[in-house]
Design an enzyme around this catalytic site. Sequence first.
Site, PDB file in Angstrom:
ATOM      1  N   ALA A  65      -1.305  -2.207 -20.541  1.00  0.00           N
ATOM      2  CA  ALA A  65      -1.963  -3.229 -21.356  1.00  0.00           C
ATOM      3  C   ALA A  65      -1.755  -4.565 -20.645  1.00  0.00           C
ATOM      4  CB  ALA A  65      -1.344  -3.252 -22.743  1.00  0.00           C
ATOM      5  N   GLY A 111       0.172   1.414 -21.016  1.00  0.00           N
ATOM      6  CA  GLY A 111      -1.148   1.749 -21.563  1.00  0.00           C
ATOM      7  C   GLY A 111      -2.016   2.535 -20.588  1.00  0.00           C
ATOM      8  N   GLU A 114      -0.874   5.998 -20.922  1.00  0.00           N
ATOM      9  CA  GLU A 114      -1.321   6.400 -22.271  1.00  0.00           C
ATOM     10  C   GLU A 114      -2.814   6.737 -22.273  1.00  0.00           C
ATOM     11  OE1 GLU A 114       0.679   2.798 -23.928  1.00  0.00           O
ATOM     12  OE2 GLU A 114       1.386   4.226 -25.437  1.00  0.00           O
ATOM     13  N   GLU A 134       7.663   0.156 -20.815  1.00  0.00           N
ATOM     14  CA  GLU A 134       7.704  -0.789 -21.941  1.00  0.00           C
ATOM     15  C   GLU A 134       9.107  -1.266 -22.310  1.00  0.00           C
ATOM     16  OE1 GLU A 134       5.631   1.761 -21.790  1.00  0.00           O
ATOM     17  OE2 GLU A 134       3.680   1.220 -22.630  1.00  0.00           O
TER      18      GLU A 134
HETATM   19  N1  CAA Z   1      -0.701  -6.974 -17.329  1.00  0.00           N
HETATM   20  C1  CAA Z   1      -1.138  -8.118 -16.783  1.00  0.00           C
HETATM   21  N2  CAA Z   1      -1.160  -8.340 -15.468  1.00  0.00           N
HETATM   22  C2  CAA Z   1      -0.722  -7.353 -14.665  1.00  0.00           C
HETATM   23  C3  CAA Z   1      -0.244  -6.128 -15.172  1.00  0.00           C
HETATM   24  C4  CAA Z   1      -0.253  -5.954 -16.578  1.00  0.00           C
HETATM   25  N3  CAA Z   1       0.158  -4.840 -17.156  1.00  0.00           N
HETATM   26  N4  CAA Z   1       0.130  -5.366 -14.135  1.00  0.00           N
HETATM   27  C5  CAA Z   1      -0.106  -6.062 -13.018  1.00  0.00           C
HETATM   28  N5  CAA Z   1      -0.624  -7.264 -13.329  1.00  0.00           N
HETATM   29  C6  CAA Z   1      -1.019  -8.343 -12.421  1.00  0.00           C
HETATM   30  C7  CAA Z   1       0.205  -9.054 -11.892  1.00  0.00           C
HETATM   31  O1  CAA Z   1       0.669 -10.014 -12.823  1.00  0.00           O
HETATM   32  C8  CAA Z   1      -0.349  -9.663 -10.632  1.00  0.00           C
HETATM   33  O2  CAA Z   1      -1.079 -10.808 -10.976  1.00  0.00           O
HETATM   34  P1  CAA Z   1      -0.973 -12.172 -10.066  1.00  0.00           P
HETATM   35  O3  CAA Z   1      -1.567 -11.741  -8.747  1.00  0.00           O
HETATM   36  O4  CAA Z   1      -1.818 -13.124 -10.846  1.00  0.00           O
HETATM   37  O5  CAA Z   1       0.477 -12.502  -9.992  1.00  0.00           O
HETATM   38  C9  CAA Z   1      -1.354  -8.617 -10.140  1.00  0.00           C
HETATM   39  O6  CAA Z   1      -1.654  -7.796 -11.275  1.00  0.00           O
HETATM   40  C10 CAA Z   1      -0.808  -7.715  -9.049  1.00  0.00           C
HETATM   41  O7  CAA Z   1       0.429  -7.151  -9.496  1.00  0.00           O
HETATM   42  P2  CAA Z   1       1.809  -7.301  -8.710  1.00  0.00           P
HETATM   43  O8  CAA Z   1       1.806  -8.518  -7.870  1.00  0.00           O
HETATM   44  O9  CAA Z   1       2.922  -7.146  -9.715  1.00  0.00           O
HETATM   45  O10 CAA Z   1       1.725  -6.014  -7.761  1.00  0.00           O
HETATM   46  P3  CAA Z   1       2.939  -5.187  -7.160  1.00  0.00           P
HETATM   47  O11 CAA Z   1       2.357  -4.261  -6.166  1.00  0.00           O
HETATM   48  O12 CAA Z   1       4.047  -6.093  -6.733  1.00  0.00           O
HETATM   49  O13 CAA Z   1       3.506  -4.313  -8.391  1.00  0.00           O
HETATM   50  C11 CAA Z   1       3.325  -2.942 -10.338  1.00  0.00           C
HETATM   51  C12 CAA Z   1       2.711  -3.340  -8.987  1.00  0.00           C
HETATM   52  C13 CAA Z   1       4.664  -2.231 -10.118  1.00  0.00           C
HETATM   53  C14 CAA Z   1       2.347  -1.997 -11.005  1.00  0.00           C
HETATM   54  C15 CAA Z   1       3.551  -4.215 -11.196  1.00  0.00           C
HETATM   55  O14 CAA Z   1       2.345  -4.964 -11.236  1.00  0.00           O
HETATM   56  C16 CAA Z   1       3.962  -3.966 -12.617  1.00  0.00           C
HETATM   57  O15 CAA Z   1       5.121  -3.646 -12.869  1.00  0.00           O
HETATM   58  N6  CAA Z   1       3.027  -4.137 -13.588  1.00  0.00           N
HETATM   59  C17 CAA Z   1       3.310  -4.062 -15.000  1.00  0.00           C
HETATM   60  C18 CAA Z   1       3.465  -2.641 -15.438  1.00  0.00           C
HETATM   61  C19 CAA Z   1       3.819  -2.615 -16.899  1.00  0.00           C
HETATM   62  O16 CAA Z   1       4.858  -3.085 -17.324  1.00  0.00           O
HETATM   63  N7  CAA Z   1       2.929  -2.003 -17.706  1.00  0.00           N
HETATM   64  C20 CAA Z   1       3.139  -1.863 -19.125  1.00  0.00           C
HETATM   65  C21 CAA Z   1       2.436  -2.961 -19.851  1.00  0.00           C
HETATM   66  S1  CAA Z   1       2.874  -3.016 -21.553  1.00  0.00           S
HETATM   67  C22 CAA Z   1       1.917  -1.850 -22.311  1.00  0.00           C
HETATM   68  O17 CAA Z   1       1.150  -1.156 -21.690  1.00  0.00           O
HETATM   69  C23 CAA Z   1       2.096  -1.806 -23.808  1.00  0.00           C
HETATM   70  C24 CAA Z   1       1.410  -0.704 -24.493  1.00  0.00           C
HETATM   71  O18 CAA Z   1       1.786   0.448 -24.429  1.00  0.00           O
HETATM   72  C25 CAA Z   1       0.337  -1.009 -25.416  1.00  0.00           C
END
Ligand code: CAA
Length: 259
Positions: A65, A111, A114, A134
């Site tokens: 998400a 998500g 999911e 999460e």
């Molecule tokens: N939401 C918003 N932005 C996101 C995102 C997310 N879930 N995942 C990645 N991005 C964005 C980053 O913020 C980044 O943006 P900027 O370039 O503006 O800084 C861009 O995408 C590229 O990501 P990274 O620079 O972090 O890329 P990376 O290769 O270093 O890492 C990754 C990749 C390990 C996937 C890392 O992006 C990450 O950990 N992402 C988040 C994963 C996460 O926590 N997902 C769960 C979300 S909560 C959820 O889903 C709740 C639910 O169940 C409803």
Amino acid sequence: MMEHVIVEINEGIALVMINRPKQLNALNKQTLEEIAVAFEAFRDNNDVKVVILTGSGEKAFVAGADIKEFVDFNGEQGTELAKTGHMTVFNIIEEFPKPVIAAVNGFALGGGLELAMSAHVRIASTNARMGLPETSLGLIPGYGGTQRLPQLIGKGRAFEMLFSAKMIDAETALNYGLVNHVVAQEVLLETAQKMASSFMKNSIVAMGLAIEAVNAGMLEGAIGYDVEVQAFGDCFETEDFKEGTTAFLEKRKPTFPGA
Ligand code: CAA
């Protein structure tokens, strides 16, 4: 007009490609709405027999998400976010009367995993990484992950994934039964299409009824989805949630106050 989702229909197969590569295809409100519109249109379209869900680019299926979108939410808004997601996208896909195959082409996190788990079948590319991160954000999965992950891989493995917040690789996902097949990224879509074509040879009516029957068998645990929606919202009232999401956006490790 779709902005974040590409839809193509070809020889009975509808391809739904989530297309926000700069955000690693993270699911914001609009993207979820577009997915919902696409599935609604496929329902009565006789040209669509099977649906394939995938992400654009070589890096991500869907990285979860969109954290930026909900960082300021309160508990009520959190509950609403989860509830709307369940009702408009994740349950719709799971209950969709035609087979849905997820072609997991990279990160499938939160998500994103999911979404893949709502599909009926999953195929991953060798570079795919899957997880429910999460708890590292002070959250729990809010789009059905607390229910569908244990259904697919068993409680013990699901708890380990939830508590560790770590990703597993494609080979481990195959071992766990989280995905049915692992193939090279270059042939992922082709493999999914071949699978879709093989499904299409069979009765679409019978497949729809099979989906209904299999899902009915899971209904015993349906209350779990309601508990998840409420608990997801409760997370938004915690200091841990504020710290976890802020730390992610500030690109640092969180220090959870535990409250
Ligand atoms: N939401 C918003 N932005 C996101 C995102 C997310 N879930 N995942 C990645 N991005 C964005 C980053 O913020 C980044 O943006 P900027 O370039 O503006 O800084 C861009 O995408 C590229 O990501 P990274 O620079 O972090 O890329 P990376 O290769 O270093 O890492 C990754 C990749 C390990 C996937 C890392 O992006 C990450 O950990 N992402 C988040 C994963 C996460 O926590 N997902 C769960 C979300 S909560 C959820 O889903 C709740 C639910 O169940 C409803």
